[in-house]
Design a protein around this motif. Sequence first.
Motif, PDB file in Angstrom:
ATOM      1  N   LEU A 136      10.642  -2.182 -18.870  1.00 31.29           N
ATOM      2  CA  LEU A 136      12.019  -3.040 -19.555  1.00 31.29           C
ATOM      3  C   LEU A 136      12.691  -4.087 -18.865  1.00 31.29           C
ATOM      4  O   LEU A 136      12.678  -3.972 -17.426  1.00 31.29           O
ATOM      5  N   GLU A 137      12.535  -4.737 -19.693  1.00 28.12           N
ATOM      6  CA  GLU A 137      13.634  -5.911 -18.754  1.00 28.12           C
ATOM      7  C   GLU A 137      15.109  -5.994 -19.308  1.00 28.12           C
ATOM      8  O   GLU A 137      15.472  -5.761 -20.682  1.00 28.12           O
ATOM      9  N   GLU A 138      15.630  -7.161 -18.903  1.00 27.30           N
ATOM     10  CA  GLU A 138      16.715  -6.963 -19.429  1.00 27.30           C
ATOM     11  C   GLU A 138      17.459  -8.740 -20.566  1.00 27.30           C
ATOM     12  O   GLU A 138      16.873  -9.536 -20.463  1.00 27.30           O
ATOM     13  N   ALA A 139      18.021  -8.844 -21.210  1.00 25.62           N
ATOM     14  CA  ALA A 139      17.180  -9.524 -22.285  1.00 25.62           C
ATOM     15  C   ALA A 139      18.087 -10.954 -21.858  1.00 25.62           C
ATOM     16  O   ALA A 139      19.227 -10.717 -21.568  1.00 25.62           O
ATOM     17  N   PRO A 140      17.852 -12.441 -21.998  1.00 27.94           N
ATOM     18  CA  PRO A 140      18.537 -13.384 -21.561  1.00 27.94           C
ATOM     19  C   PRO A 140      19.213 -13.312 -22.846  1.00 27.94           C
ATOM     20  O   PRO A 140      19.273 -12.905 -23.578  1.00 27.94           O
ATOM     21  N   ARG A 182       6.604  -8.257 -23.710  1.00 31.47           N
ATOM     22  CA  ARG A 182       7.654  -7.759 -23.003  1.00 31.47           C
ATOM     23  C   ARG A 182       7.753  -6.729 -23.562  1.00 31.47           C
ATOM     24  O   ARG A 182       8.007  -6.619 -25.429  1.00 31.47           O
ATOM     25  N   PHE A 198      11.460  -4.456 -24.067  1.00 30.18           N
ATOM     26  CA  PHE A 198      13.876  -3.899 -24.145  1.00 30.18           C
ATOM     27  C   PHE A 198      13.805  -2.960 -24.725  1.00 30.18           C
ATOM     28  O   PHE A 198      13.357  -2.519 -25.900  1.00 30.18           O
ATOM     29  N   TRP A 222      16.447  -0.795 -26.753  1.00 27.46           N
ATOM     30  CA  TRP A 222      17.504  -1.479 -28.185  1.00 27.46           C
ATOM     31  C   TRP A 222      18.396  -0.705 -27.754  1.00 27.46           C
ATOM     32  O   TRP A 222      18.823   0.426 -28.098  1.00 27.46           O
ATOM     33  N   GLN A 223      19.754  -1.234 -27.504  1.00 26.10           N
ATOM     34  CA  GLN A 223      20.840  -0.359 -27.313  1.00 26.10           C
ATOM     35  C   GLN A 223      22.105  -2.050 -28.310  1.00 26.10           C
ATOM     36  O   GLN A 223      21.771  -2.990 -27.997  1.00 26.10           O
ATOM     37  N   ASP A 258      24.017  -4.260 -26.552  1.00 23.17           N
ATOM     38  CA  ASP A 258      23.339  -5.090 -25.760  1.00 23.17           C
ATOM     39  C   ASP A 258      23.201  -6.737 -26.650  1.00 23.17           C
ATOM     40  O   ASP A 258      22.017  -6.809 -27.675  1.00 23.17           O
ATOM     41  N   ASN A 292      23.078  -9.501 -26.338  1.00 19.82           N
ATOM     42  CA  ASN A 292      22.172 -10.543 -26.759  1.00 19.82           C
ATOM     43  C   ASN A 292      21.020 -10.220 -27.677  1.00 19.82           C
ATOM     44  O   ASN A 292      19.910 -11.586 -28.264  1.00 19.82           O
ATOM     45  N   LEU A 293      20.367  -9.370 -27.241  1.00 20.88           N
ATOM     46  CA  LEU A 293      18.750  -8.628 -27.942  1.00 20.88           C
ATOM     47  C   LEU A 293      19.711  -8.418 -29.479  1.00 20.88           C
ATOM     48  O   LEU A 293      18.989  -9.018 -30.345  1.00 20.88           O
TER      49      LEU A 293
END
Length: 253
Positions: free
Chosen positions: A129-133, A228, A230, A232-233, A236, A238-239
Motif C-alpha cells: 500500500l502506498e500513500e496517495a501523492p 499500485r 491504495f 481507500w479512506q 485521504d 488526494n485519492l
Amino acid sequence: MALCQGIGYDSMRMPNLLGHESPAEAVQQSASWLPLLARECHPDARIFLCSLFSPICLDRFVSPCRSLCESVRESCAPIMSCYGYPWPEILRCDQFPADHLMCISSITNTSVTAAGHKVPQASCRDCELEEAPSPKDMLESFCRSDFVVKLRLTRLKSSQVSLAQFSLAPRLEAVKHGPLLGGQIRARIELWLERDATCVRNMTRRHPRGGTFLVTGTVQGERLVVNRAFAWQKRDRNLVAAARKWKHHRCRG
C-alpha cells in the motif's frame, strides 16, 4: 487441471512423476502451485510443473531436463521464500537427467523470453500500500494504467475449494476500465484475487479483515497485473479528489 490448461495435449500418464495415483489427486495437489504461476516467475515454469504433475501419455516417461529445473528454481524459489517456503525436496534438480539425454528442455533463453523480455526478478513487495501523492500525480498514474478499480475485500474462512483468502464485495467501481468490457472486470478481478497471492497479501497486511482499496494496473492477455494499491479512506483527500476529477480529465498524448 487448471495448472496445465492449454499446455498442448489432453491425455496424461498415471501415476505421474510425483507419485500421484489418480488424476483427482494430481489436480488437488497441483492447485497450490497456481499462485506461483500467476507471478510468472519463469516463462517455462508451467512446462516444468506439468511435466511432473501431468506427463504426456507416451510409452515411457519423459522427465524435465536438469537445466530446466535449475532455471525455473533460480527464478521461482525466491518468490516461494517470500512466504517462508523452501524449494521442495521432491523437486530436487539433481534427480533429473542431463540435457544430452532424452528430456524436456527449456523453450526460452534462461534470462530472456521469446518476446525479448527479461525473466521477471523476484519481488516480495508487489502491491504494498502506498500513500496517495498529489491529485495531479494520481491522475497521471491513472492515465498510464489500463484500469483503475475501487473494490472491497472481505476475509474468507479457510476453504478447500478456493485458493482465495478474500472475497470481492458485490459492488465494484471501475474508475477506468480501459480495454476491458464492463462484464469482464469482475471476472478478471476475481481471478487476480485467487491467483496473485503476493499482491493480495501485501495489500491486506495492515487490513487483515479486509477493507476498501483502489488498485491500478495493466491488462496482459487474460491476466490483470496490479501495480499500485491504495487504502481507500475518505479522509485521504488526494485519492478522493483524483477519483472525482477523473471523469473530466484528459490525458496528455
